[in-house]
Design a protein around this motif. Sequence first.
Motif, PDB file in Angstrom:
ATOM      1  N   LYS A  45     -15.621   0.751  12.499  1.00 39.86           N
ATOM      2  CA  LYS A  45     -15.056   1.479  11.371  1.00 39.86           C
ATOM      3  C   LYS A  45     -14.706   2.896  11.810  1.00 39.86           C
ATOM      4  N   SER A  47     -13.082   6.522  10.726  1.00 39.35           N
ATOM      5  CA  SER A  47     -12.596   7.471   9.725  1.00 39.35           C
ATOM      6  C   SER A  47     -11.926   8.611  10.479  1.00 39.35           C
ATOM      7  N   ASP A  48     -11.570   9.656   9.792  1.00 40.98           N
ATOM      8  CA  ASP A  48     -10.898  10.774  10.456  1.00 40.98           C
ATOM      9  C   ASP A  48     -11.873  11.655  11.229  1.00 40.98           C
ATOM     10  N   ASN A  69      -9.624   0.981   9.712  1.00 41.91           N
ATOM     11  CA  ASN A  69      -9.327   2.401   9.514  1.00 41.91           C
ATOM     12  C   ASN A  69      -9.673   2.771   8.068  1.00 41.91           C
ATOM     13  N   VAL A  70     -10.786   3.470   7.901  1.00 47.18           N
ATOM     14  CA  VAL A  70     -11.220   3.879   6.564  1.00 47.18           C
ATOM     15  C   VAL A  70     -10.896   5.354   6.306  1.00 47.18           C
ATOM     16  N   GLY A  71     -10.097   5.936   7.175  1.00 48.87           N
ATOM     17  CA  GLY A  71      -9.717   7.341   7.015  1.00 48.87           C
ATOM     18  C   GLY A  71      -8.375   7.504   6.333  1.00 48.87           C
ATOM     19  N   LYS A  72      -7.836   8.699   6.452  1.00 48.19           N
ATOM     20  CA  LYS A  72      -6.553   9.013   5.822  1.00 48.19           C
ATOM     21  C   LYS A  72      -5.456   9.269   6.849  1.00 48.19           C
ATOM     22  N   PRO A  89      -3.932   4.000   7.609  1.00 43.37           N
ATOM     23  CA  PRO A  89      -5.079   4.110   6.691  1.00 43.37           C
ATOM     24  C   PRO A  89      -5.212   2.867   5.809  1.00 43.37           C
TER      25      PRO A  89
END
Length: 217
Positions: A45, A47-48, A69-72, A89
């Motif tokens: 997982k 994120s940014d 991709n759990v980010g923005k 994202p």
Amino acid sequence: MRTTKASRARRFQVVMLVVSTTIASVLLSPLAGARTAALKTITVKVSDTTLKSSATSVPAGEVRFVIENVGKKGHRFDVNGHSTNLIKPGKRATLVVAFKKAGKYTYLVTLYHGRKGTLTVTAKTSSGGAGASAATLAAGEKLFKANCATCHTLKEAGTHGTVGPNLDNVKRSLSYIETQITNGGRFMPPFGASAGGSFSAAKIKEVAEFVYHAEHS
């Protein structure tokens, strides 16, 4: 509307193509499913700012990475020379990578604050053999180079001895290798403390694990 022989023939060909495709998919899907089920799956997982993996150690072989991709921001995942495309994202990507040798491998998330982690690959377990950690194999390799290089050729260790057997040409069981190192034989001196040598049981195990891995990899 009259149906000609040519049109009937074309229709028959289309039907047979559909039937053949269906049969093939039914027959092959269990095989594909079995192969997929056999793969070790690691979920990563991203994120940014963080990178979380569901596993830090796997046996040698094919590994399926599922990268979420759990980010923005968009990210790309890279491991052992294999990379995903840009993962947007909320999207995921799958990457199947073969790890043939034990050791430590770095995986990377590139673009936007790149991050990295380490995956430890252990020797593959097989019937009559053993799985060994990267640390055990490294210790065994060091002992082998210091004590066996002048007598044995072994590609994994980079040695070219000609007194004893070429170990690249044999595939012994782990128990055989341990016994041989412990007791020696013919021109080979015993290394095990129980037989008058200087190696503890732990050192015997390390060298044997390394040799077994090298012969069977």
